[in-house]
Motif scaffolding. Sequence first.
Motif, PDB file in Angstrom:
ATOM      1  N   ILE A   1       0.789  -1.282   0.034  1.00 14.05           N
ATOM      2  CA  ILE A   1       0.050  -0.076   0.044  1.00 14.05           C
ATOM      3  C   ILE A   1       1.075   1.200  -0.067  1.00 14.05           C
ATOM      4  CG2 ILE A   1      -1.682   1.432   1.408  1.00 14.05           C
ATOM      5  CD1 ILE A   1      -2.715  -1.332   2.345  1.00 14.05           C
TER       6      ILE A   1
ATOM      7  N   ASN B   1       2.615   1.912  -3.328  1.00 12.94           N
ATOM      8  CA  ASN B   1       1.865   1.966  -4.590  1.00 12.94           C
ATOM      9  C   ASN B   1       1.482   3.614  -4.281  1.00 12.94           C
ATOM     10  OD1 ASN B   1       1.852  -0.382  -5.697  1.00 12.94           O
ATOM     11  ND2 ASN B   1      -0.174  -1.236  -4.867  1.00 12.94           N
ATOM     12  N   ARG B   2       1.283   4.241  -3.141  1.00 16.18           N
ATOM     13  CA  ARG B   2       0.940   5.351  -3.033  1.00 16.18           C
ATOM     14  C   ARG B   2       2.195   6.239  -3.058  1.00 16.18           C
ATOM     15  NH1 ARG B   2      -2.536   6.889   1.932  1.00 16.18           N
ATOM     16  NH2 ARG B   2      -2.468   8.880   0.678  1.00 16.18           N
ATOM     17  N   THR B   3       3.389   5.997  -2.750  1.00 16.81           N
ATOM     18  CA  THR B   3       4.610   6.950  -2.958  1.00 16.81           C
ATOM     19  C   THR B   3       4.868   7.068  -4.450  1.00 16.81           C
ATOM     20  OG1 THR B   3       5.299   5.836  -1.041  1.00 16.81           O
ATOM     21  CG2 THR B   3       7.013   7.017  -2.268  1.00 16.81           C
TER      22      THR B   3
ATOM     23  N   ARG C   1       1.278  16.024  -4.201  1.00 16.75           N
ATOM     24  CA  ARG C   1       0.182  15.677  -3.095  1.00 16.75           C
ATOM     25  C   ARG C   1      -1.213  15.707  -3.365  1.00 16.75           C
ATOM     26  NH1 ARG C   1       0.490  19.280   0.037  1.00 16.75           N
ATOM     27  NH2 ARG C   1       1.994  20.895  -0.597  1.00 16.75           N
TER      28      ARG C   1
ATOM     29  N   GLY D   1      -2.854  12.782  -4.719  1.00 19.04           N
ATOM     30  CA  GLY D   1      -3.323  11.901  -3.606  1.00 19.04           C
ATOM     31  C   GLY D   1      -1.969  10.889  -3.350  1.00 19.04           C
ATOM     32  N   TYR D   2      -0.713  11.344  -3.920  1.00 15.54           N
ATOM     33  CA  TYR D   2       0.316  10.679  -3.683  1.00 15.54           C
ATOM     34  C   TYR D   2       0.949  10.956  -2.464  1.00 15.54           C
ATOM     35  CZ  TYR D   2      -0.389   8.821  -8.566  1.00 15.54           C
ATOM     36  OH  TYR D   2      -0.868   8.260  -9.626  1.00 15.54           O
ATOM     37  N   LEU D   3       2.152  10.031  -2.227  1.00 12.55           N
ATOM     38  CA  LEU D   3       2.607  10.615  -0.722  1.00 12.55           C
ATOM     39  C   LEU D   3       4.013  11.035  -1.295  1.00 12.55           C
ATOM     40  CD1 LEU D   3       1.943   7.586   1.466  1.00 12.55           C
ATOM     41  CD2 LEU D   3       0.785   9.731   1.370  1.00 12.55           C
TER      42      LEU D   3
END
Length: 300
Positions: A108, A111-113, A174, A177-179
Motif C-alpha cells: 500500500i 503504490n501510494r509513494t 500531493r 493523492g500520492y505520498l
Amino acid sequence: MILACLVTYNPNVELLSEIIDTLNKKGVFIILIDNNSSDKKFLNLLQNKINYLIVLDNNIGLGAAYNLCCKVSKDASAEWVLFLDQDSVPLESLNLYEIIEKIRYNKILYNRTAIISVNPNTATKLKRINNDFYLAKYVVGSGMIVKTEICNRSKFLEELFLYSIDIEYSTRIRRAGYLILAYREQGINYKIGEKTEKYKKFISNVIVTTLSKLMHKDLSQYPYYSNPIRYYIMLRNNIYLLVRRKVELSYSKYLPIFILMIYERLGLKDTVKLTLRALKYGILGRLEEDNKKVFGGTGV
C-alpha cells in the motif's frame, strides 16, 4: 533499476566527475543532459563514464530537462529516477536500492509513494511514519527519487525554467493523492547557492530581524548567486504559482525575502523595477516570453 539524472550547465568538472564516479560505484544508470554549456570539452572526459548523453543546442531549462530524463528512464525500463544537481555529491553511505526496498514490502505504501527524498535536511517534514521515513510536504529537486511512471504522466512545469519547479511539483503530486517521503538519513552533500552571505544593508537587517521573529527562523543569511537575476526568477515564478493556486497561499511569506535579496544585491532602483516586472509576468503568466528575454538562449 534506478536511473540518475544530471542536468549540467557550465559545471565544476572535478565535482561532476566525483558525482559520476560515486554513482557508478552504486550501480546506477546515469543520464547526463547538458543545457548548452559554453565549453563542452568536459563532456569528452566524462562520456565513457555515463550511460546516456544528450547535448542540447540551447538551454531549455531545468523542468524541460527533467522531463527528458523521465522519458529516457521509461525507455530504459527504469522504475525510479534520481535527480541530482551538478554540485550535489552522493554520500558513500547512500544505498538507493536499499531505500527502495524498505518501502517495497509494504504494498500500500509503495503504490501510494511518488517521491522519496534522500535530501531530508531541506525537506518540509510533516511527521514520522516509521523508523525509516518521514511524510513530507515539499522536497528540493536535488536528491528526489521519482517513480518513472508518475513523472512521465505528471510532467514538470517547463515554463518556470529554473526555480520553484520542485515546490510546484511537490504540491501537484500531493494534491493528486500520492505520498512524498523523506528518508531518515541525509544522502547527498547539498548546498543552496554558491555560498551564503549575511545581509549588510541597514534596511535589510531591520526587515530580516523582523521576519526572523515572525517566522521563528534565522534569516540573517541568504544564498549567494553571482548572477542576481536568479532572485528575480524566484520572485516571478512564485508570484505566478501563487496567483494560479499552484502552491499553498502560505508560501507567499517568501515573497518579501526574494525582494529583499534583490535589494541587497542591486539596490532600491533595480529592486522596484524588477519587482514590477515580476508582478507583470507572474500575474499575466507570460513566462516563456520573459524567459527568452532573461536567458537569451544562453542560460544563467
